[in-house]
Design a protein around this motif. Sequence first.
Motif, PDB file in Angstrom:
ATOM      1  N   LYS A   1      -4.823   1.194   2.252  1.00 62.78           N
ATOM      2  CA  LYS A   1      -5.474   0.202   1.183  1.00 62.78           C
ATOM      3  C   LYS A   1      -4.565  -0.502   0.241  1.00 62.78           C
ATOM      4  O   LYS A   1      -5.059  -1.714  -0.034  1.00 62.78           O
ATOM      5  CB  LYS A   1      -6.330   1.265   0.373  1.00 62.78           C
ATOM      6  N   ASP A   2      -3.507   0.014  -0.406  1.00 59.34           N
ATOM      7  CA  ASP A   2      -2.660  -0.732  -0.965  1.00 59.34           C
ATOM      8  C   ASP A   2      -2.033  -1.985  -0.383  1.00 59.34           C
ATOM      9  O   ASP A   2      -2.198  -3.065  -1.103  1.00 59.34           O
ATOM     10  CB  ASP A   2      -1.687   0.276  -1.782  1.00 59.34           C
ATOM     11  N   ARG A   3      -1.643  -1.948   0.802  1.00 63.20           N
ATOM     12  CA  ARG A   3      -1.000  -2.900   1.607  1.00 63.20           C
ATOM     13  C   ARG A   3      -2.076  -4.021   1.890  1.00 63.20           C
ATOM     14  O   ARG A   3      -1.865  -5.213   1.775  1.00 63.20           O
ATOM     15  CB  ARG A   3      -0.395  -2.525   2.743  1.00 63.20           C
TER      16      ARG A   3
ATOM     17  N   TRP B   1      -4.858  -4.634   0.071  1.00 62.61           N
ATOM     18  CA  TRP B   1      -5.117  -5.412  -1.053  1.00 62.61           C
ATOM     19  C   TRP B   1      -3.864  -6.329  -1.467  1.00 62.61           C
ATOM     20  O   TRP B   1      -4.338  -7.410  -1.863  1.00 62.61           O
ATOM     21  CB  TRP B   1      -5.136  -4.322  -2.054  1.00 62.61           C
ATOM     22  N   ALA B   2      -2.720  -6.046  -1.101  1.00 63.96           N
ATOM     23  CA  ALA B   2      -1.740  -6.956  -1.499  1.00 63.96           C
ATOM     24  C   ALA B   2      -1.945  -8.002  -0.781  1.00 63.96           C
ATOM     25  O   ALA B   2      -1.654  -9.175  -0.898  1.00 63.96           O
ATOM     26  CB  ALA B   2      -0.418  -6.324  -1.305  1.00 63.96           C
TER      27      ALA B   2
ATOM     28  N   LEU C   1      -4.792 -10.180  -1.781  1.00 65.51           N
ATOM     29  CA  LEU C   1      -4.789 -10.931  -3.052  1.00 65.51           C
ATOM     30  C   LEU C   1      -3.838 -12.048  -2.787  1.00 65.51           C
ATOM     31  O   LEU C   1      -4.016 -13.157  -3.419  1.00 65.51           O
ATOM     32  CB  LEU C   1      -4.043  -9.697  -3.993  1.00 65.51           C
ATOM     33  N   ARG C   2      -2.577 -11.845  -2.048  1.00 64.94           N
ATOM     34  CA  ARG C   2      -1.687 -12.977  -1.815  1.00 64.94           C
ATOM     35  C   ARG C   2      -2.446 -13.998  -0.943  1.00 64.94           C
ATOM     36  O   ARG C   2      -1.990 -15.191  -0.896  1.00 64.94           O
ATOM     37  CB  ARG C   2      -0.276 -12.329  -1.179  1.00 64.94           C
TER      38      ARG C   2
ATOM     39  N   PRO D   1      -8.393 -12.324  -7.269  1.00 61.24           N
ATOM     40  CA  PRO D   1      -8.867 -10.994  -7.283  1.00 61.24           C
ATOM     41  C   PRO D   1     -10.213 -10.400  -6.876  1.00 61.24           C
ATOM     42  O   PRO D   1     -10.354  -9.719  -6.130  1.00 61.24           O
ATOM     43  CB  PRO D   1      -8.605 -10.436  -8.777  1.00 61.24           C
TER      44      PRO D   1
ATOM     45  N   ALA E   1     -10.916  -8.563  -3.415  1.00 61.55           N
ATOM     46  CA  ALA E   1     -11.698  -7.498  -3.535  1.00 61.55           C
ATOM     47  C   ALA E   1     -12.808  -7.490  -2.526  1.00 61.55           C
ATOM     48  O   ALA E   1     -12.991  -6.236  -1.653  1.00 61.55           O
ATOM     49  CB  ALA E   1     -12.287  -7.063  -4.984  1.00 61.55           C
ATOM     50  N   ASP E   2     -13.639  -8.685  -2.338  1.00 62.78           N
ATOM     51  CA  ASP E   2     -14.935  -8.683  -1.485  1.00 62.78           C
ATOM     52  C   ASP E   2     -14.137  -8.676   0.038  1.00 62.78           C
ATOM     53  O   ASP E   2     -14.740  -7.912   0.814  1.00 62.78           O
ATOM     54  CB  ASP E   2     -15.725  -9.858  -1.750  1.00 62.78           C
TER      55      ASP E   2
ATOM     56  N   VAL F   1     -11.322  -7.664   1.333  1.00 61.13           N
ATOM     57  CA  VAL F   1     -10.802  -6.303   1.809  1.00 61.13           C
ATOM     58  C   VAL F   1     -11.888  -5.366   1.795  1.00 61.13           C
ATOM     59  O   VAL F   1     -11.815  -4.605   2.941  1.00 61.13           O
ATOM     60  CB  VAL F   1      -9.662  -5.714   0.758  1.00 61.13           C
ATOM     61  N   GLN F   2     -12.834  -5.425   1.249  1.00 64.27           N
ATOM     62  CA  GLN F   2     -13.953  -4.283   1.477  1.00 64.27           C
ATOM     63  C   GLN F   2     -14.846  -4.726   2.634  1.00 64.27           C
ATOM     64  O   GLN F   2     -15.087  -3.714   3.517  1.00 64.27           O
ATOM     65  CB  GLN F   2     -14.962  -4.393   0.221  1.00 64.27           C
TER      66      GLN F   2
ATOM     67  N   PHE G   1     -12.650  -3.665   5.496  1.00 63.34           N
ATOM     68  CA  PHE G   1     -12.375  -2.361   6.009  1.00 63.34           C
ATOM     69  C   PHE G   1     -13.713  -1.863   6.657  1.00 63.34           C
ATOM     70  O   PHE G   1     -13.731  -0.788   7.569  1.00 63.34           O
ATOM     71  CB  PHE G   1     -11.873  -1.350   4.712  1.00 63.34           C
TER      72      PHE G   1
ATOM     73  N   HIS H   1      -4.315  -5.837   9.650  1.00 63.36           N
ATOM     74  CA  HIS H   1      -3.969  -7.040   8.731  1.00 63.36           C
ATOM     75  C   HIS H   1      -4.784  -8.171   9.177  1.00 63.36           C
ATOM     76  O   HIS H   1      -5.174  -9.073   8.623  1.00 63.36           O
ATOM     77  CB  HIS H   1      -2.370  -7.452   9.092  1.00 63.36           C
TER      78      HIS H   1
ATOM     79  N   ARG I   1     -15.141   1.687  -4.937  1.00 63.27           N
ATOM     80  CA  ARG I   1     -16.159   0.760  -4.377  1.00 63.27           C
ATOM     81  C   ARG I   1     -16.243   0.878  -2.684  1.00 63.27           C
ATOM     82  O   ARG I   1     -17.222   1.061  -1.952  1.00 63.27           O
ATOM     83  CB  ARG I   1     -16.025  -0.552  -4.852  1.00 63.27           C
ATOM     84  N   ILE I   2     -14.878   0.851  -2.035  1.00 70.41           N
ATOM     85  CA  ILE I   2     -14.924   0.548  -0.674  1.00 70.41           C
ATOM     86  C   ILE I   2     -15.235   2.060  -0.015  1.00 70.41           C
ATOM     87  O   ILE I   2     -15.826   2.072   0.850  1.00 70.41           O
ATOM     88  CB  ILE I   2     -13.483   0.203  -0.227  1.00 70.41           C
TER      89      ILE I   2
END
Lengths: 180, 264
Positions: free
Chosen positions: A34-36, A38-39, A42-43, A48, A52-53, A55-56, A59, A80, B40-41
């Motif tokens: 998740k962290d990767r 997210w990064a 974001l990049r 943001p 967020a939308d 990456v949700q 997944f 990715h 949320r996810i």
Amino acid sequence: MNLTEAQELDDRQLLTAHIDGDPEAFGEIFRRHKDRMWAVALRTTRDPEMAADAVQDAFISAFRRAGSFRGDSQVTTWLHRIVVNACLDRLRKVKPTVDLDDLHGGGPVEHRDHHRSVEVRLDVRAALEQLPEGQRMALVLVDMHGLSVAEAAQVLEVAEGTVKSRCARGRAAMLELLQR
Amino acid sequence: MTRPGDQTPGSSAEQDPTGIRDLLASLPDPGPMPDLLSRRIADSLSREAAQRGGSATPGHGTDQAPPPPRASTPVTHQGSVVPFARPDRGDAAPGRRRRPVLPWLATAAAVASVGAATGLGAYVLSEDDGAPMAIQPGGTEREDAAEAPPVAQPNPFTDIKVWDTGTAYDSGALQEQAGEFLSASTDLNFEEVPVGDAWQCVVGLPDVDAAQVDQVRADAITLDGEPAQLLVVTTTDDRVRVWAVAPDCSGSTEVLEGPVTPLP
């Protein structure tokens, strides 16, 4: 499978377990990446909320599409790709990109007059934003996230040579922008 | 997966006379995924898992196409809906009215917490007997979902955002004020407001096909001094309409004003 058992499996085994109906397996995949992701989101989006939308959605899409994973790349590369596509879809909804040709190995960096006229020294991020989408994504994945050219090519679904040339052109364009 | 600088000599990474690669690699990492987004996810994935019911995903090892982004039948909402900019989950600000949370949402929230804490395979536990039931209202009924209330769900890709600004609206100026709201909405802070309430109102609107709703912007307002909810609904044909409705849509949606088209 309990959480401890899930943590002992590699990504591919977890995805297989998820496909076979294990309710814990995808949760471990999410926790690991998740962290990767997210990064990357974001990049890619520089926003943001949009990240967020995206990456949700990514997944959830991965959860549902797990059966389409053919195993010819790493799970993380596959993730990715889904995240990047989700981001690009959203970016294109917001403003149609003017540099889609670059996705097919098109021309050099697009010089935007309204940006040119701004007499401020561009920082690195701003310079990155000025690049055509294809070049920007290649640099985000290869230079910022450390993917190999081969991995980036799989994510972007282009030839390795295309990634290399986009990286080279993108770096040259950024240098030019930063030196103005 | 490699890190910047790890690539072998001769690769494109080593052939960067510009130094841009090093510059990009030196940019600070964005950091971990925010907790609220992570929850949320996890919530969404928990609902996916509950909906899947633990059964195997078909199509293992095939080139199975992803599901279509828009289903004709509303399904459990998984999409980009809940703003996460507000980190606290406390009570509403003083003077702000907190709209009632639908029972299934409360249950879903409880399950989401379980899902986030223990993994994503959590099932919804009914309040009666603890037996699993699906959060699948409006979709295909399952045997163990018999007691779930039939609440229609937004399409997974419907973009819903909900505010709780408490702005005072005049019924005669709904078009103008709704336009101002849309213009300013990107700068407004989000409130922690259940999305399901807004969606419940949307599905009850006349002449709105829930399956065709692309975007919802909702705001808890007052209309001529009375509590109301503003709904700005964009459908897939790019039509934008605005309603002011009564705040509680649990029984039906009571239209107070509208539809009107927001002024730009």
